[in-house]
Motif scaffolding. Sequence first.
Motif, PDB file in Angstrom:
ATOM      1  N   SER A  26       0.911  -1.169   0.036  1.00  0.00           N
ATOM      2  CA  SER A  26      -0.097  -0.030  -0.074  1.00  0.00           C
ATOM      3  C   SER A  26       0.766   1.239   0.171  1.00  0.00           C
ATOM      4  O   SER A  26       1.879   1.409   0.823  1.00  0.00           O
ATOM      5  CB  SER A  26      -0.893  -0.014   1.260  1.00  0.00           C
ATOM      6  OG  SER A  26      -1.451   1.190   1.332  1.00  0.00           O
ATOM      7  N   LEU A  27       0.611   2.094  -0.876  1.00  0.00           N
ATOM      8  CA  LEU A  27       1.443   3.364  -1.224  1.00  0.00           C
ATOM      9  C   LEU A  27       0.477   4.437  -1.361  1.00  0.00           C
ATOM     10  O   LEU A  27       0.125   4.575  -2.541  1.00  0.00           O
ATOM     11  CB  LEU A  27       2.654   3.201  -2.230  1.00  0.00           C
ATOM     12  CG  LEU A  27       4.028   2.268  -1.794  1.00  0.00           C
ATOM     13  CD1 LEU A  27       4.510   2.130  -3.045  1.00  0.00           C
ATOM     14  CD2 LEU A  27       4.635   3.113  -0.794  1.00  0.00           C
ATOM     15  N   THR A  28       0.032   5.285  -0.575  1.00  0.00           N
ATOM     16  CA  THR A  28      -1.012   6.373  -0.735  1.00  0.00           C
ATOM     17  C   THR A  28      -0.504   7.630  -0.071  1.00  0.00           C
ATOM     18  O   THR A  28      -1.375   8.064   0.774  1.00  0.00           O
ATOM     19  CB  THR A  28      -2.353   6.060  -0.241  1.00  0.00           C
ATOM     20  OG1 THR A  28      -2.149   5.651   0.982  1.00  0.00           O
ATOM     21  CG2 THR A  28      -2.972   4.822  -1.066  1.00  0.00           C
ATOM     22  N   PRO A  29       0.525   8.091  -0.341  1.00  0.00           N
ATOM     23  CA  PRO A  29       0.846   9.489  -0.112  1.00  0.00           C
ATOM     24  C   PRO A  29       0.087  10.646  -0.632  1.00  0.00           C
ATOM     25  O   PRO A  29      -0.552  10.447  -1.578  1.00  0.00           O
ATOM     26  CB  PRO A  29       2.364   9.870  -0.325  1.00  0.00           C
ATOM     27  CG  PRO A  29       2.719   8.974  -1.776  1.00  0.00           C
ATOM     28  CD  PRO A  29       1.572   7.815  -1.582  1.00  0.00           C
ATOM     29  N   ASP A  30       0.048  11.884   0.152  1.00  0.00           N
ATOM     30  CA  ASP A  30      -0.633  13.063  -0.554  1.00  0.00           C
ATOM     31  C   ASP A  30       0.296  13.743  -1.238  1.00  0.00           C
ATOM     32  O   ASP A  30       0.021  14.331  -2.555  1.00  0.00           O
ATOM     33  CB  ASP A  30      -0.904  13.893   0.424  1.00  0.00           C
ATOM     34  CG  ASP A  30      -2.094  13.288   1.610  1.00  0.00           C
ATOM     35  OD1 ASP A  30      -3.210  13.165   1.237  1.00  0.00           O
ATOM     36  OD2 ASP A  30      -1.769  12.733   2.569  1.00  0.00           O
ATOM     37  N   VAL A  31       1.555  13.756  -1.132  1.00  0.00           N
ATOM     38  CA  VAL A  31       2.747  14.267  -1.920  1.00  0.00           C
ATOM     39  C   VAL A  31       3.714  13.429  -1.993  1.00  0.00           C
ATOM     40  O   VAL A  31       4.139  12.961  -0.844  1.00  0.00           O
ATOM     41  CB  VAL A  31       3.078  15.834  -1.388  1.00  0.00           C
ATOM     42  CG1 VAL A  31       4.061  16.418  -2.107  1.00  0.00           C
ATOM     43  CG2 VAL A  31       1.835  16.711  -1.217  1.00  0.00           C
ATOM     44  N   ALA A  32       4.396  13.373  -3.156  1.00  0.00           N
ATOM     45  CA  ALA A  32       5.170  12.448  -3.406  1.00  0.00           C
ATOM     46  C   ALA A  32       6.479  13.133  -4.180  1.00  0.00           C
ATOM     47  O   ALA A  32       6.485  13.683  -5.125  1.00  0.00           O
ATOM     48  CB  ALA A  32       5.010  10.974  -4.093  1.00  0.00           C
ATOM     49  N   VAL A  33       7.854  13.090  -3.738  1.00  0.00           N
ATOM     50  CA  VAL A  33       9.002  13.800  -4.091  1.00  0.00           C
ATOM     51  C   VAL A  33       9.949  12.693  -4.840  1.00  0.00           C
ATOM     52  O   VAL A  33      10.417  11.459  -4.297  1.00  0.00           O
ATOM     53  CB  VAL A  33       9.708  14.499  -3.286  1.00  0.00           C
ATOM     54  CG1 VAL A  33      10.799  15.267  -3.938  1.00  0.00           C
ATOM     55  CG2 VAL A  33       8.691  15.601  -2.427  1.00  0.00           C
ATOM     56  N   PHE A  34      10.368  12.840  -6.054  1.00  0.00           N
ATOM     57  CA  PHE A  34      11.300  12.195  -6.680  1.00  0.00           C
ATOM     58  C   PHE A  34      12.529  13.193  -6.879  1.00  0.00           C
ATOM     59  O   PHE A  34      12.426  14.077  -7.677  1.00  0.00           O
ATOM     60  CB  PHE A  34      10.848  11.554  -7.868  1.00  0.00           C
ATOM     61  CG  PHE A  34      12.015  10.859  -8.829  1.00  0.00           C
ATOM     62  CD1 PHE A  34      12.188   9.547  -8.589  1.00  0.00           C
ATOM     63  CD2 PHE A  34      12.592  11.597  -9.978  1.00  0.00           C
ATOM     64  CE1 PHE A  34      12.956   8.873  -9.351  1.00  0.00           C
ATOM     65  CE2 PHE A  34      13.449  10.978 -10.643  1.00  0.00           C
ATOM     66  CZ  PHE A  34      13.643   9.313 -10.434  1.00  0.00           C
ATOM     67  N   THR A  35      13.359  12.918  -6.126  1.00  0.00           N
ATOM     68  CA  THR A  35      14.661  13.840  -6.110  1.00  0.00           C
ATOM     69  C   THR A  35      15.450  13.678  -7.685  1.00  0.00           C
ATOM     70  O   THR A  35      15.781  14.756  -8.464  1.00  0.00           O
ATOM     71  CB  THR A  35      15.601  13.857  -4.999  1.00  0.00           C
ATOM     72  OG1 THR A  35      16.093  12.598  -5.025  1.00  0.00           O
ATOM     73  CG2 THR A  35      15.019  14.194  -3.809  1.00  0.00           C
ATOM     74  N   ASN A  36      16.098  12.595  -7.901  1.00  0.00           N
ATOM     75  CA  ASN A  36      16.942  12.443  -9.056  1.00  0.00           C
ATOM     76  C   ASN A  36      17.376  10.808  -9.229  1.00  0.00           C
ATOM     77  O   ASN A  36      16.890  10.002  -8.288  1.00  0.00           O
ATOM     78  CB  ASN A  36      18.263  13.079  -8.937  1.00  0.00           C
ATOM     79  CG  ASN A  36      19.022  12.939  -7.395  1.00  0.00           C
ATOM     80  OD1 ASN A  36      19.301  11.737  -6.957  1.00  0.00           O
ATOM     81  ND2 ASN A  36      19.189  13.817  -6.685  1.00  0.00           N
ATOM     82  N   LEU A  37      18.066  10.256 -10.119  1.00  0.00           N
ATOM     83  CA  LEU A  37      18.400   9.265 -10.187  1.00  0.00           C
ATOM     84  C   LEU A  37      19.620   8.940 -10.671  1.00  0.00           C
ATOM     85  O   LEU A  37      20.062   9.668 -11.739  1.00  0.00           O
ATOM     86  CB  LEU A  37      17.034   8.234 -11.386  1.00  0.00           C
ATOM     87  CG  LEU A  37      17.333   6.622 -11.063  1.00  0.00           C
ATOM     88  CD1 LEU A  37      16.438   6.139  -9.903  1.00  0.00           C
ATOM     89  CD2 LEU A  37      16.849   6.090 -12.413  1.00  0.00           C
ATOM     90  N   SER A  38      20.505   7.831  -9.996  1.00  0.00           N
ATOM     91  CA  SER A  38      21.729   7.453 -10.408  1.00  0.00           C
ATOM     92  C   SER A  38      22.115   6.118 -10.151  1.00  0.00           C
ATOM     93  O   SER A  38      21.361   5.843  -9.278  1.00  0.00           O
ATOM     94  CB  SER A  38      22.858   8.644  -9.945  1.00  0.00           C
ATOM     95  OG  SER A  38      22.849   8.687  -8.579  1.00  0.00           O
ATOM     96  N   PRO A  39      23.011   5.450 -10.909  1.00  0.00           N
ATOM     97  CA  PRO A  39      23.063   4.046 -10.637  1.00  0.00           C
ATOM     98  C   PRO A  39      23.688   3.701  -9.179  1.00  0.00           C
ATOM     99  O   PRO A  39      24.437   4.394  -8.578  1.00  0.00           O
ATOM    100  CB  PRO A  39      24.415   3.708 -11.608  1.00  0.00           C
ATOM    101  CG  PRO A  39      24.318   4.558 -12.685  1.00  0.00           C
ATOM    102  CD  PRO A  39      23.793   5.997 -11.728  1.00  0.00           C
ATOM    103  N   ASP A  40      22.644   2.937  -8.545  1.00  0.00           N
ATOM    104  CA  ASP A  40      22.942   2.464  -7.237  1.00  0.00           C
ATOM    105  C   ASP A  40      22.356   1.135  -6.682  1.00  0.00           C
ATOM    106  O   ASP A  40      21.134   0.905  -7.536  1.00  0.00           O
ATOM    107  CB  ASP A  40      22.681   3.563  -6.132  1.00  0.00           C
ATOM    108  CG  ASP A  40      23.469   3.584  -4.940  1.00  0.00           C
ATOM    109  OD1 ASP A  40      24.254   2.744  -4.685  1.00  0.00           O
ATOM    110  OD2 ASP A  40      23.064   4.418  -4.004  1.00  0.00           O
ATOM    111  N   HIS A  41      22.556   0.482  -5.656  1.00  0.00           N
ATOM    112  CA  HIS A  41      21.795  -0.756  -5.693  1.00  0.00           C
ATOM    113  C   HIS A  41      21.431  -1.722  -6.650  1.00  0.00           C
ATOM    114  O   HIS A  41      20.427  -2.511  -6.705  1.00  0.00           O
ATOM    115  CB  HIS A  41      20.577  -0.474  -4.659  1.00  0.00           C
ATOM    116  CG  HIS A  41      20.758   0.425  -3.643  1.00  0.00           C
ATOM    117  ND1 HIS A  41      21.894   0.148  -2.470  1.00  0.00           N
ATOM    118  CD2 HIS A  41      20.280   1.664  -3.356  1.00  0.00           C
ATOM    119  CE1 HIS A  41      21.757   1.411  -1.767  1.00  0.00           C
ATOM    120  NE2 HIS A  41      20.775   2.182  -2.252  1.00  0.00           N
TER     121      HIS A  41
END
Length: 462
Positions: free
Chosen positions: A182-197
Amino acid sequence: MIPVLGLTGAKVGVLGLGRSGLSAARALREGGAVPIVWDDNASARERAEAEGFEARDLRKAMDELTRLVVSPGIPHLYPTPNPVIAAALRAGVPVDNDIGLFFQSLGQGWDAFDVTPKVITVTGSNGKSTTSALIHHLLESAGRDSQLAGNIGRGVLDIDELINGSVVVLELSSYQTELARSLTPDVAVFTNLSPDHLDRHGGHGGYFAAKRRLFAEGGPDRAIIGVDEDEGLFLANQLAEGPGDDRVIRVSSGSKLTGPGWQVFARKGFLSEWRKGRQVASIDLREVTGLPGAHNHQNACAAYAACRAVGLAPRQIEQGLHSFAGLPHRSQVVGEKDGVRFVNDSKATNVDAALKALQAFPKIRWVCGGLMKEGGLEALEPGCANVVKAYVIGCEAEGFALQLPGVEAEICTSMERAVAEAAKDAQPGEVVLLAPAAASFDQYDNFEKRGDDFVAQVEKLL
């Protein structure tokens, strides 16, 4: 504590008894479920048993379980599933985590509030801890009740009971977003993406897919998307119905964003908010000492947008920015001596984060090295122009130094020697910067211990 609702009387397995696992077990019991717990570490099992929990090999209990709750560090698919999770998959037992339990339970309690609380979630490769802490700080400085949890601070089920109008700020890792049912936030932030994990997610695409779940399956009322990489541009495009759809707030550091929608960007040290083709606010970030460098200006833009999405005014946010001290191990100014600053960015565990740290200061004595990640160090080249000399630590110091693009390097191995040599060589106006561009596990338990060692060595000099 947030009691887990909807599982009264059900037997629920809890795998992993660290912070989030024990917290989940307590919250399940508080909500009327019957937790059965397991951890390969005998001392962790003993701690749980001391609290009255039944510890049992969960592989032998699958026919009893309604759900299996897994701690974030335990692999469930790549590189290979943990044996307990593999047994759950074969038995058809739903696998979840504490984040999923939190949203499941929160959604069943809204009738108790006159002013419903808000949940802001933050994910991404770099900057999510600073962004999360900054949002929390800005809300509190504006007088809004706020709690910080998830991958930072407290476990999400350990937070205090919510009150009218309060805001929960959650930092979420890819490990957490990938598994939550279940994922139901009111506001969701995506900062950036770089190779990891990448080993954990089966490659770059799997890593992005884990982050994307928060938006595609969560359906936030407002999505704040960093668009400085292709993945962010793609995600913003998928979520918006058109250029003017202000349910998506695009964020950038270094690029002016145009169009009829809602944009927040930083250029030449100034944050600008544009909406419907007009500028509505501007803030000078150059004097915000807790957020140095372009990467922190991106964090400031994301936090600003999140706070605007829950009703804060630009002036309130500006005041809060100036009182933000920053986080330990993330561009943390440790001290200054004879015109030389010492900065701890031990959290820069990958190449992208280290590059941003290198680009934040003009003349750097660079303490780097550790357990190298996939992909090499070539991507650091744009920031190496600011490096006067590198002082390499870690068990792979010689190999690490050979990969540094066009940088004079001294093999130091230990933090003590690296800091001492860098401080001895440094001239007024220069910065001694710890930005390892590598994991810490060759010499330290975690990046915090590495940063603490740097701080301790610097304090000897100060």
